[in-house]
Each structure stands twice: as structure tokens, then as C-alpha cells.
Design a protein around this motif. Structure first.
Motif, PDB file in Angstrom:
ATOM      1  N   PRO A   1       5.090   2.004 -14.493  1.00 16.15           N
ATOM      2  CA  PRO A   1       4.705   3.159 -13.570  1.00 16.15           C
ATOM      3  C   PRO A   1       5.924   3.489 -12.891  1.00 16.15           C
ATOM      4  O   PRO A   1       6.907   2.795 -12.843  1.00 16.15           O
ATOM      5  CB  PRO A   1       3.617   2.369 -13.079  1.00 16.15           C
TER       6      PRO A   1
ATOM      7  N   GLN B   1      -2.084   0.194  -6.001  1.00 18.29           N
ATOM      8  CA  GLN B   1      -0.971   0.966  -5.399  1.00 18.29           C
ATOM      9  C   GLN B   1      -0.265   0.195  -4.387  1.00 18.29           C
ATOM     10  O   GLN B   1       0.684   0.604  -3.825  1.00 18.29           O
ATOM     11  CB  GLN B   1      -1.279   2.286  -5.077  1.00 18.29           C
TER      12      GLN B   1
ATOM     13  N   MET C   1       4.366  -0.692  -3.486  1.00 17.20           N
ATOM     14  CA  MET C   1       3.476  -1.227  -4.616  1.00 17.20           C
ATOM     15  C   MET C   1       3.194  -2.897  -4.472  1.00 17.20           C
ATOM     16  O   MET C   1       4.141  -3.464  -3.916  1.00 17.20           O
ATOM     17  CB  MET C   1       4.211  -1.027  -6.092  1.00 17.20           C
ATOM     18  N   ALA C   2       1.953  -2.992  -4.741  1.00 13.84           N
ATOM     19  CA  ALA C   2       1.631  -4.476  -4.686  1.00 13.84           C
ATOM     20  C   ALA C   2       2.264  -5.367  -5.664  1.00 13.84           C
ATOM     21  O   ALA C   2       2.959  -4.871  -6.589  1.00 13.84           O
ATOM     22  CB  ALA C   2       0.242  -4.441  -5.189  1.00 13.84           C
TER      23      ALA C   2
ATOM     24  N   GLN D   1      -1.319  -7.473  -8.156  1.00 10.30           N
ATOM     25  CA  GLN D   1      -1.896  -6.722  -9.109  1.00 10.30           C
ATOM     26  C   GLN D   1      -2.723  -7.303 -10.267  1.00 10.30           C
ATOM     27  O   GLN D   1      -3.871  -6.995 -10.636  1.00 10.30           O
ATOM     28  CB  GLN D   1      -0.909  -5.875  -9.768  1.00 10.30           C
TER      29      GLN D   1
ATOM     30  N   HIS E   1      -5.990  -8.428  -8.778  1.00  5.60           N
ATOM     31  CA  HIS E   1      -6.899  -7.231  -8.731  1.00  5.60           C
ATOM     32  C   HIS E   1      -7.339  -6.928  -9.926  1.00  5.60           C
ATOM     33  O   HIS E   1      -8.633  -6.534 -10.117  1.00  5.60           O
ATOM     34  CB  HIS E   1      -6.180  -6.037  -8.029  1.00  5.60           C
ATOM     35  N   VAL E   2      -6.537  -6.735 -10.967  1.00  8.27           N
ATOM     36  CA  VAL E   2      -7.098  -6.303 -12.354  1.00  8.27           C
ATOM     37  C   VAL E   2      -8.153  -7.478 -12.899  1.00  8.27           C
ATOM     38  O   VAL E   2      -9.276  -7.116 -13.359  1.00  8.27           O
ATOM     39  CB  VAL E   2      -5.833  -6.370 -13.352  1.00  8.27           C
TER      40      VAL E   2
ATOM     41  N   LEU F   1      -5.174   3.983 -14.717  1.00 13.66           N
ATOM     42  CA  LEU F   1      -4.383   2.584 -14.570  1.00 13.66           C
ATOM     43  C   LEU F   1      -3.087   2.710 -14.700  1.00 13.66           C
ATOM     44  O   LEU F   1      -2.167   1.944 -14.074  1.00 13.66           O
ATOM     45  CB  LEU F   1      -5.242   1.508 -15.034  1.00 13.66           C
ATOM     46  N   ALA F   2      -2.720   3.277 -16.080  1.00 14.65           N
ATOM     47  CA  ALA F   2      -1.180   3.237 -16.599  1.00 14.65           C
ATOM     48  C   ALA F   2      -0.041   3.861 -15.475  1.00 14.65           C
ATOM     49  O   ALA F   2       1.057   3.288 -15.644  1.00 14.65           O
ATOM     50  CB  ALA F   2      -1.362   3.804 -17.733  1.00 14.65           C
ATOM     51  N   PHE F   3      -0.488   4.752 -14.817  1.00 16.10           N
ATOM     52  CA  PHE F   3       0.479   5.170 -13.781  1.00 16.10           C
ATOM     53  C   PHE F   3       0.698   4.569 -12.493  1.00 16.10           C
ATOM     54  O   PHE F   3       1.306   4.868 -11.687  1.00 16.10           O
ATOM     55  CB  PHE F   3       0.334   6.855 -13.684  1.00 16.10           C
ATOM     56  N   ARG F   4      -0.240   3.488 -12.247  1.00 15.98           N
ATOM     57  CA  ARG F   4      -0.442   2.680 -11.182  1.00 15.98           C
ATOM     58  C   ARG F   4       0.341   1.177 -11.293  1.00 15.98           C
ATOM     59  O   ARG F   4       0.670   0.550 -10.292  1.00 15.98           O
ATOM     60  CB  ARG F   4      -1.683   2.363 -10.422  1.00 15.98           C
ATOM     61  N   ILE F   5       0.165   0.770 -12.552  1.00 16.86           N
ATOM     62  CA  ILE F   5       0.562  -0.581 -12.813  1.00 16.86           C
ATOM     63  C   ILE F   5       1.124  -0.833 -13.962  1.00 16.86           C
ATOM     64  O   ILE F   5       0.980  -0.039 -15.013  1.00 16.86           O
ATOM     65  CB  ILE F   5      -0.761  -1.128 -12.698  1.00 16.86           C
ATOM     66  N   ASP F   6       2.043  -1.604 -14.218  1.00 17.53           N
ATOM     67  CA  ASP F   6       2.756  -1.728 -15.492  1.00 17.53           C
ATOM     68  C   ASP F   6       1.950  -2.341 -16.788  1.00 17.53           C
ATOM     69  O   ASP F   6       1.043  -3.100 -16.259  1.00 17.53           O
ATOM     70  CB  ASP F   6       4.109  -2.385 -15.249  1.00 17.53           C
TER      71      ASP F   6
END
Lengths: 313, 284
Positions: free
Chosen positions: A73, A105, B1-2, B7, B10-11, B126-131
Motif C-alpha cells: 500500500p 490505517q 500506519m498500524a 494489522q 485486525h484482519v 483493503l488493498a490500498f490500506r494493507i500489504d
């Protein structure tokens, strides 16, 4: 002004179909940047590559000075995206899902909850926080999609056809929202409604078959055509057209029945558009030809059709 | 970013909540509790009969039962006998039952890790927030958590039923071993389902392909053994299905246990890595 998004030589193919053929463009920081093009021009592919959904075959994307690595990202707070046709999960409330995005985020739970409330209020849907997606109409879901893109106040926001499928009232609400955030954020928007792009955007990129045809200020794109478009309530007679052709500034005059408009070409080197428009307005009054609208230059739609060659068919 | 572990958490937590709120998740858990209770009841009822059978005039019948179990599981009679003597036989039965239902349970609850998110394009939120590595692993862990939760629920309901009804001594450590073992055994199948998910990107196709693979492996290994008379090839083909060859984990023999454990972990690592590599490269 530094670029918010810098794209260099972007290429992407789906099998034998070349969706992006070396697109390079630079999106200035702040304001609204429009991307237009016919179906299959590569708009959604371009947005998908910028957002990291698709891996480019070649080229680079830099957002806020940071090069984007495919599969990873962009830096936190750099980008928010409203993807085309993405769905929410049916089992959980929309508030819970937006909170999840905020947590990913890096927001704390209380910050994420506050962002959910703020963004849903921004799109005019504070009451849907506890609702599941199936309880909402297509238009409402689109607005919740916009809300998720605004979580965390990202520097760059991409809206892929944000008003597609919305009624005019809802679309107007989205326009207002875009204008509200544009002074502090960079908004990149695509739409098939070229009137919308013309009224919203400061700069526009025209794509066709994966190629960037042009990137310029909207004013330049529509205004450089040395032409006046006049919408009349009745068609002019041949004699009236001759009288208009007799004006000093006017080089050609023709009635376009399909558009219900009178097209008057003028010599932009000899006469300023404003003076030519004044002369024409006076003459129309003399000829007792009441006009509904007088536009200097062509509409973005006309320019788009010219640029992409779609009018030829 | 977390941070990435946060992350991941969270997921995983979100996916767990999502499954627990879904109709299929609730129905599966409810069915599992009912079935486990019924099986526990049967095992508890059988416990007394087994105890009687192991002594006195039915010892011969009990010996035959042990031989049957040894033949079915392909383990030495002595190992089977030791396990049944060391632990409560109905609890060993519960262990075996869980090993039998674990593949079906994993398929039902874990076939859709990333496939429907790809299909509905939810993954784009999700893809623009997390790898993608964190996203893929988080979803795998979420599926593993729900399957482990289901297996634990089943194991505990059966164990409680057996301890109360059969009056056998509680074996909490053995119960923990049962839960950990069946949960770990589910992991390779979940990585296989994750791989199918990223390859196909359609949840129903993943379920169908998994079932077809299961059948195909069974048929191919059977054909290799019986028609071609190649036992080694049959074994090799059989192990392509991730839950095959794990019975050693039920018994107390350490050598077989270690081989099976290595196979389970190896399969999960290799197939998990393949899925991860593909997911990193694929278009969402």
C-alpha cells in the motif's frame, strides 16, 4: 506546485489487449483532476494501477513523493480510493466495516469510530452506521463507498465514476462534497458525464485506447476552439445566417440541427472571444433571434468527441 | 500506519467476526454442537461396554476390535493397545472422530478465505490500506481461528459428555492435545484452500475444486496401489491431499507422530508460501 501523483510510462495488458500503452501524467496537488475517455479507454485500469490493485507491466507511480511498490500500500494517509463496483460485506454493519478500514490505517478504535461518524456525515448518511449493506440502495452504497475513501483524510482521493447510477439530487450532493474537500485534498475523478467533469475539474486528462491524448486545464481544452456556440429557441433562416456571416469577427456560421445550436467560427488572432460574443449577441437581438445560451468555445463533450475521433463514425 | 502484527490481528479478528455473524457460520456451529453431543453420548454409552469387553469373557471380542482399529489406521496393534490403555477409550474415539470430520469442517468453514473478496472486489477496499502478505495471512489465520474454534467446541462438548456420562477420570491435558492436534492438522488443508482461492478467485469454484481434488487423490492413489501395484506411488499420491497420513498424531508412538507432524507443517509451509506468492502477484 509539486505533483500529488506522478505517473511515468505506465503499461498494462490483458492478454493481447493493451489497456494502458505508456501513459505518463502529472496530477497537481490540490484541486480536482478529471480523467475522461470512452469505454475501454483505460480509465479504471489506470486508477487500479495507481491504487495497487493491478500490477503494471511497466512504468512507475509516485504518490506524494513516494514511489509505489506493486502489492504494497502507499504510505499511510497518502491515498483513499473509491473503486468501481467494489462491494461491502453482507454480514456486518457498515459502521463496523468502516471502523475496520480505519483500524487498518493505524487509527485507534476511538479515532476510527470518530472517522466513521465524520465521513458518513460528510456524505449525508449518518443514519446508516448500524445498517447492513442489503438495507441500502445502490446510490446510498456508492456514497458509503465515498465515505470509506475519505477515512483518515488522505492527501489524494481517487473516485472512479462516483456519480454513476446516482439520481441528479444525489449526484449534486457528491459534487458539493468534492468541491468542499478540493481545497485541502487532491481529488482525481473519472466520469462519463462530461458536463460534470467540466464543472468540477480544474485540469483534465483525455485517454483513448490506453493512450493519453491530452492533459490540460479544462478552460484551455474548451476555450481554445475559436468558436461560439449559441443555443436558439428557433432555427435561423438562411438570410439571418448570411447576416451573421457578415459580422467582422465571424469567419463562418452554420446551424447544427442535431444539437439545436448555431456554430459561429471567429478569428481568434484578430478578435478576443469576449468581443466576438458581444457582437454576436447584439446582432442576434437585431435579428430578433432570442438565444437561450451563448457559450465561448466548445463544451468539453464536443472537444472530447473531437479529440477521441468518436464523432467520425 | 498500524504495525503489521496489529494489522494481522485486525484482519484475523474481522474475518472471525464476519464468519460468526454469517448464516452458514452459525448453522455450521450449531450442527456441530448437536452432532458432537450425539457422538459424545454414543461414545459414553460405548465406554461401559468397552470396559466390560476388555475384561472377562469378552476379552477376545475386544482384541478383535483392537485389531480392526489397527488394520484401519495402519498402525501396530501394540501402539493402538497402549493408546487405549493410557487414555480413556471414548476420548480416543472422540479424537478419531474429530480427525475424521476435520477435513469436512475445514472445507465448509475455510473454503472462502480470499476468493469471495476477490470476486466481489471487496479486496479493493483493503488493498490500498494493507500489504498483501498481511492481508493473505490475516485471512488464513481468520479461517484457522474459526475452524479451531469449531473443533474445540466439538472436542469440549464430547469430552464433557464422556466425563459426566461415562464417569471416567477427566484428562484435561489429553483434551488440550486433541484440540491442538486437530487444529494443527487443519492448517495444511486451509493453506490448500487459500491457494485455490487466490488461483481461482471464485468461492464456489474453490469448494468444488477442493472436493474434486480430494476424490481425484483418492482414486489416483487407489489406482496406483491396486492396479499398478505400486505401493510407494500410491502413498506419494495420497499425501497430495493435505489431511491424509495424519493418523499417527492420534496415537502415542513418537516416531510416527514426528513424521506426521513434520508432514503437516511442511505441507502448510510449502502450500502457504505458494498461495502467498501468487496472491502478491495477482490482480485484484
Amino acid at each position: 506546485m509539486s505533483a500529488a501523483v506522478e505517473i511515468r510510462g505506465l503499461e498494462k495488458s490483458y492478454g493481447a489487449t493493451r489497456a494502458l500503452a505508456g501513459v505518463s501524467l502529472s496530477v497537481p496537488a490540490r484541486g480536482v483532476f478529471g480523467v475522461v475517455g470512452p469505454n475501454g479507454a483505460g480509465k479504471t485500469t489506470l486508477f487500479s494501477v495507481i491504487s495497487g490493485f493491478l500490477h503494471p507491466d511497466a512504468g512507475s507511480v509516485v504518490i506524494g513523493g513516494t514511489a509505489i511498490v506493486p502489492g504494497r500500500p502507499p504510505p499511510a494517509g497518502a491515498l483513499g480510493v473509491l473503486p468501481q463496483d467494489a462491494s461491502f460485506i453482507g454480514e456486518l454493519s457498515l459502521g463496523r466495516q468502516l471502523q475496520h478500514f480505519g483500524l487498518l490505517q493505524g487509527l485507534s478504535r476511538s479515532e476510527a469510530n470518530a472517522e466513521v461518524k465524520r465521513t458518513l456525515a460528510l456524505v449525508g448518511l449518518p443514519e446508516v452506521e448500524r445498517k447492513r449493506p442489503k438495507a441500502l440502495s445502490h446510490g446510498m452504497l456508492k456514497r458509503v463507498g465515498i465515505a470509506q475513501a475519505l477515512i483518515g483524510n488522505p492527501d489524494v482521493v481517487i473516485f472512479d465514476e462516483p456519480t454513476a447510477g446516482l439520481d441528479p439530487h444525489a449526484a449534486r450532493g457528491i459534487h458539493g462534497l468534492v468541491r468542499t474537500i478540493a481545497p485541502t485534498q487532491t481529488v482525481i475523478v473519472s466520469s462519463h458525464n462530461l458536463g460534470e467533469i467540466e464543472s468540477l475539474c480544474t485540469e483534465v486528462a483525455i485517454l483513448d485506447r490506453g493512450t493519453l491524448l491530452r492533459q490540460d486545464h479544462v478552460g484551455s481544452v474548451v476555450g481554445e476552439a475559436a468558436v461560439l456556440m449559441v443555443r436558439l429557441s428557433t432555427a435561423p433562416t438562411p438570410e439571418q445566417l448570411d447576416q451573421l456571416r457578415g459580422l467582422t469577427a465571424i469567419t463562418a456560421a452554420s446551424w447544427i440541427p442535431s444539437l439545436g445550436r448555431l456554430q459561429l467560427d471567429f478569428d481568434a488572432q484578430a478578435t478576443r472571444p469576449g468581443y466576438a460574443a458581444s457582437d454576436v449577441a447584439r446582432k442576434l437581438a437585431d435579428l430578433e433571434l432570442p438565444f437561450v445560451e451563448l457559450q465561448v468555445g466548445k463544451s468539453l463533450e464536443d472537444r472530447f468527441v473531437e479529440q477521441t475521433g468518436l464523432g467520425a463514425s | 500506519m498500524a504495525s503489521k502484527p496489529l494489522q494481522l490481528w485486525h484482519v484475523c479478528r474481522f474475518d472471525l467476526a464476519r464468519r460468526l455473524r454469517s448464516v452458514s457460520g452459525i448453522v455450521s456451529l450449531a450442527v456441530l454442537v448437536i452432532v458432537s453431543s450425539l457422538v459424545g453420548r454414543q461414545l459414553a454409552a460405548a465406554a461401559a461396554a468397552l470396559e466390560k469387553a476388555s475384561e472377562g469373557q469378552n476379552a477376545e471380542a475386544f482384541g478383535m476390535l483392537l485389531e480392526m482399529v489397527a488394520a484401519m489406521t495402519d498402525f501396530p496393534l501394540e501402539t493402538v493397545r497402549e493408546t487405549l490403555e493410557l487414555h480413556s477409550p471414548p476420548l480416543v474415539g472422540a479424537f478419531a472422530f474429530l480427525m475424521l470430520v476435520m477435513p469436512v469442517l475445514s472445507l465448509t468453514m475455510g473454503y472462502d478465505q480470499c476468493a469471495s473478496d476477490i470476486e466481489t472486489r471487496h479486496a479493493r477496499y483493503l488493498a490500498f490500506r494493507i500489504d498483501r502478505v498481511t492481508l493473505y495471512l490475516g485471512k488464513l489465520l481468520g479461517a484457522w481461528a474459526i475452524v479451531s474454534l469449531a473443533l474445540s467446541t466439538a472436542a469440549i462438548s464430547m469430552a464433557v459428555y464422556i466425563w459426566v456420562r461415562a464417569g471416567s477420570a477427566p484428562e484435561p491435558l489429553y483434551l488440550v492435545r486433541i484440540i491442538v492436534t486437530v487444529s494443527v492438522c487443519a492448517l495444511p488443508l486451509l493453506t490448500f484452500l487459500g491457494l485455490l482461492g487466490t488461483l481461482r478467485g471464485r468461492a464456489r469454484r474453490v469448494a468444488l475444486l477442493a472436493i474434486l481434488s480430494w476424490l481425484a487423490v483418492g482414486l489416483a492413489s487407489g489406482a496406483a496401489r491396486h492396479w499398478l501395484e505400486l505401493e510407494v506411488l500410491g502413498d506419494a499420491v495420497e499425501f497430495l491431499w493435505p489431511t491424509n497420513g495424519q493418523w499417527a498424531l492420534v496415537f502415542d508412538g513418537w516416531q510416527g507422530w514426528l513424521i506426521s507432524a513434520a508432514r503437516v507443517v511442511g505441507y502448510a509451509v510449502v502450500v502457504g508460501a505458494l498461495g502467498l506468492l501468487h496472491f502478491r502477484r495477482r490482480d485484484l
